[in-house]
Design an enzyme around this catalytic site. Sequence first.
Site, PDB file in Angstrom:
ATOM      1  N   GLU A 119       0.822  -1.207   0.000  1.00 24.58           N
ATOM      2  CA  GLU A 119       0.000   0.000   0.000  1.00 24.58           C
ATOM      3  C   GLU A 119       0.855   1.256   0.000  1.00 24.58           C
ATOM      4  O   GLU A 119       1.911   1.283   0.618  1.00 24.58           O
ATOM      5  CB  GLU A 119      -0.827   0.047   1.288  1.00 24.58           C
ATOM      6  CG  GLU A 119      -1.913  -0.957   1.329  1.00 24.58           C
ATOM      7  CD  GLU A 119      -2.646  -0.918   2.655  1.00 24.58           C
ATOM      8  OE1 GLU A 119      -2.458   0.032   3.432  1.00 24.58           O
ATOM      9  OE2 GLU A 119      -3.405  -1.848   2.893  1.00 24.58           O
ATOM     10  N   CYS A 175       3.265   8.481   1.366  1.00 29.90           N
ATOM     11  CA  CYS A 175       3.596   7.591   2.475  1.00 29.90           C
ATOM     12  C   CYS A 175       3.921   6.212   1.876  1.00 29.90           C
ATOM     13  O   CYS A 175       3.035   5.554   1.339  1.00 29.90           O
ATOM     14  CB  CYS A 175       2.362   7.576   3.374  1.00 29.90           C
ATOM     15  SG  CYS A 175       2.474   6.486   4.738  1.00 29.90           S
ATOM     16  N   CYS A 207       4.648  -6.896   8.507  1.00 23.06           N
ATOM     17  CA  CYS A 207       5.510  -6.269   9.504  1.00 23.06           C
ATOM     18  C   CYS A 207       5.752  -7.260  10.640  1.00 23.06           C
ATOM     19  O   CYS A 207       4.894  -8.076  10.946  1.00 23.06           O
ATOM     20  CB  CYS A 207       4.835  -5.003  10.041  1.00 23.06           C
ATOM     21  SG  CYS A 207       5.853  -4.060  11.173  1.00 23.06           S
ATOM     22  N   CYS A 233       2.487  -3.969  16.498  1.00 24.17           N
ATOM     23  CA  CYS A 233       1.908  -2.919  17.344  1.00 24.17           C
ATOM     24  C   CYS A 233       0.404  -3.176  17.351  1.00 24.17           C
ATOM     25  O   CYS A 233      -0.199  -3.431  16.311  1.00 24.17           O
ATOM     26  CB  CYS A 233       2.210  -1.539  16.770  1.00 24.17           C
ATOM     27  SG  CYS A 233       3.975  -1.202  16.676  1.00 24.17           S
ATOM     28  N   CYS A 248      -2.138  -1.325  15.070  1.00 25.74           N
ATOM     29  CA  CYS A 248      -1.782  -1.224  13.652  1.00 25.74           C
ATOM     30  C   CYS A 248      -2.195  -2.496  12.915  1.00 25.74           C
ATOM     31  O   CYS A 248      -2.091  -3.590  13.448  1.00 25.74           O
ATOM     32  CB  CYS A 248      -0.277  -0.989  13.537  1.00 25.74           C
ATOM     33  SG  CYS A 248       0.279  -0.788  11.847  1.00 25.74           S
ATOM     34  N   LEU A 274       5.651   6.850  19.386  1.00 25.50           N
ATOM     35  CA  LEU A 274       5.854   6.712  20.829  1.00 25.50           C
ATOM     36  C   LEU A 274       4.633   6.076  21.497  1.00 25.50           C
ATOM     37  O   LEU A 274       4.730   5.020  22.110  1.00 25.50           O
ATOM     38  CB  LEU A 274       6.172   8.093  21.431  1.00 25.50           C
ATOM     39  CG  LEU A 274       6.575   8.105  22.893  1.00 25.50           C
ATOM     40  CD1 LEU A 274       7.858   7.329  23.140  1.00 25.50           C
ATOM     41  CD2 LEU A 274       6.740   9.547  23.405  1.00 25.50           C
ATOM     42  N   ASN A 329      -7.792   6.188  14.786  1.00 22.44           N
ATOM     43  CA  ASN A 329      -8.449   6.158  13.483  1.00 22.44           C
ATOM     44  C   ASN A 329      -8.554   4.697  13.058  1.00 22.44           C
ATOM     45  O   ASN A 329      -7.825   4.237  12.213  1.00 22.44           O
ATOM     46  CB  ASN A 329      -7.549   6.975  12.528  1.00 22.44           C
ATOM     47  CG  ASN A 329      -7.867   6.800  11.061  1.00 22.44           C
ATOM     48  OD1 ASN A 329      -8.974   6.379  10.711  1.00 22.44           O
ATOM     49  ND2 ASN A 329      -6.915   7.098  10.199  1.00 22.44           N
ATOM     50  N   CYS A 351      -2.282   2.539   8.378  1.00 21.76           N
ATOM     51  CA  CYS A 351      -1.458   1.406   7.919  1.00 21.76           C
ATOM     52  C   CYS A 351      -2.180   0.079   7.790  1.00 21.76           C
ATOM     53  O   CYS A 351      -2.769  -0.411   8.724  1.00 21.76           O
ATOM     54  CB  CYS A 351      -0.315   1.181   8.892  1.00 21.76           C
ATOM     55  SG  CYS A 351       0.777   2.544   9.005  1.00 21.76           S
TER      56      CYS A 351
HETATM   57  N1  SAH Z   1       6.930   1.011  11.512  1.00 22.04           N
HETATM   58  C1  SAH Z   1       6.969   2.430  11.399  1.00 22.04           C
HETATM   59  C2  SAH Z   1       6.182   2.974  10.225  1.00 22.04           C
HETATM   60  C3  SAH Z   1       4.785   2.445  10.056  1.00 22.04           C
HETATM   61  S1  SAH Z   1       3.514   2.957  11.193  1.00 22.04           S
HETATM   62  C4  SAH Z   1       6.493   3.069  12.693  1.00 22.04           C
HETATM   63  O1  SAH Z   1       6.087   2.350  13.588  1.00 22.04           O
HETATM   64  O2  SAH Z   1       6.598   4.276  12.829  1.00 22.04           O
HETATM   65  C5  SAH Z   1       3.569   4.665  11.141  1.00 22.04           C
HETATM   66  C6  SAH Z   1       2.537   5.386  11.943  1.00 22.04           C
HETATM   67  O3  SAH Z   1       1.224   5.058  11.419  1.00 22.04           O
HETATM   68  C7  SAH Z   1       2.382   5.061  13.422  1.00 22.04           C
HETATM   69  O4  SAH Z   1       3.181   5.774  14.280  1.00 22.04           O
HETATM   70  C8  SAH Z   1       1.026   5.612  13.669  1.00 22.04           C
HETATM   71  O5  SAH Z   1       1.152   6.982  13.949  1.00 22.04           O
HETATM   72  C9  SAH Z   1       0.297   5.418  12.377  1.00 22.04           C
HETATM   73  N2  SAH Z   1      -0.730   4.398  12.551  1.00 22.04           N
HETATM   74  C10 SAH Z   1      -0.631   3.067  12.472  1.00 22.04           C
HETATM   75  N3  SAH Z   1      -1.815   2.477  12.709  1.00 22.04           N
HETATM   76  C11 SAH Z   1      -2.672   3.469  12.948  1.00 22.04           C
HETATM   77  C12 SAH Z   1      -4.047   3.513  13.264  1.00 22.04           C
HETATM   78  N4  SAH Z   1      -4.733   2.410  13.384  1.00 22.04           N
HETATM   79  N5  SAH Z   1      -4.605   4.741  13.448  1.00 22.04           N
HETATM   80  C13 SAH Z   1      -3.885   5.870  13.332  1.00 22.04           C
HETATM   81  N6  SAH Z   1      -2.590   5.892  13.028  1.00 22.04           N
HETATM   82  C14 SAH Z   1      -1.989   4.716  12.841  1.00 22.04           C
END
Ligand code: SAH
Length: 348
Positions: free
Chosen positions: A93, A106, A113, A117, A120, A217, A292, A334
Amino acid sequence: MIMKKDIKNLGFQELKDSLLIMGFPSHSAGQIFNWVYKRRIEDFNLMTNISKEARQHLSKEFFCSRVRQLKKEVSCDGTAKFLFGLFDGHNIETVLIPEGRRNTLCVSTQVGCKFNCSFCYSGQFGFKRDLNIAEIVNQYLSVSDLIAPAKITNVVFMGIGEPLDNFSNTIGSIKVFSHRQGISLGKRKICISTCGLSPKIKELSILNLGVRLSVSLHATDDNIRSRIMPVNKKYPIASLMSAVRQFLKNDLGPVTFEYILLHRINTSNEMAEKLEKWLRGINYKINIIPCNMAKSIYKPPREDEVNCFLRELKTRNIFFTVRKPRGQDINAACGQLKARQINSCIKK
Ligand code: SAH
């Protein structure tokens, strides 16, 4: 039969070296970069300022890969999400976020991954593989062709995957993005986002590439951060902040911290207090992101909960911006487009 190599996987120096080995002048590397990345000509026979012999040789040795657009969704706020197909059947994506005069792309760096997290969607189908340099750069080239004459002004490594876990290809792609004869994007227009791989942040600071750094963070207490982001068990907040401090020694600040507000998880006054402690002496920006998520174990924070947290930050003189959730109607966070594609395939 000779296996042709993808020329987009070569950095500038590697291309120069290959040309010398083939017996052609190394200055042709600049001409080839210019054709491929600036003029978007991918047929070596059309690269008319290069000798005919070199063109024929290049056609035998190299090819130019592309990613195939499988799907495009545009949000009512203009955010566009692309699903691209790769040569081996995997999908990735890419999201384009227009904002005023800025068009931020982006990009993804991995298929899936490893870091899981919990908020995510990227890791939910596991990790498949790293993207190569060409596949990272091709996301830019494809979207750039699609939106011409508009231009992509910024690239953020915030798509699927962890850029610092695919370190060499992320760095290789940055070199192509920023090369004067390549895409020639300003280094300050490029931002790497990481879940917090401290040793890799340190490696990045040694390279001193001039790109920006963003850190996901999302919590300021190790117990809670480890619950939301398992990577914290390996690299706790203290190690992360020490790596960030090292990165900032090159004067490449501010570092951005991303902080998704999750209902009753990370919105307490204690979290704000710890944030103040961690940020002491750091050149930072904080993006607060009300969550979100289409379907999730987490609930969006209540309005009074958000206001209370923001008030607490203000009281502590913590400077922040609240990021508007973008592309919510197309699930632009993501991994969500791919998740839906896969879920709908599973349903069929
Ligand atoms: N692995 C890297 C890059 C991918 S995620 C990282 O962790 O930074 C990048 C950003 O996407 C995360 O910090 C978060 O801010 C955002 N993100 C991921 N899932 C999300 C969600 N469900 N809602 C809002 N922001 C999200």
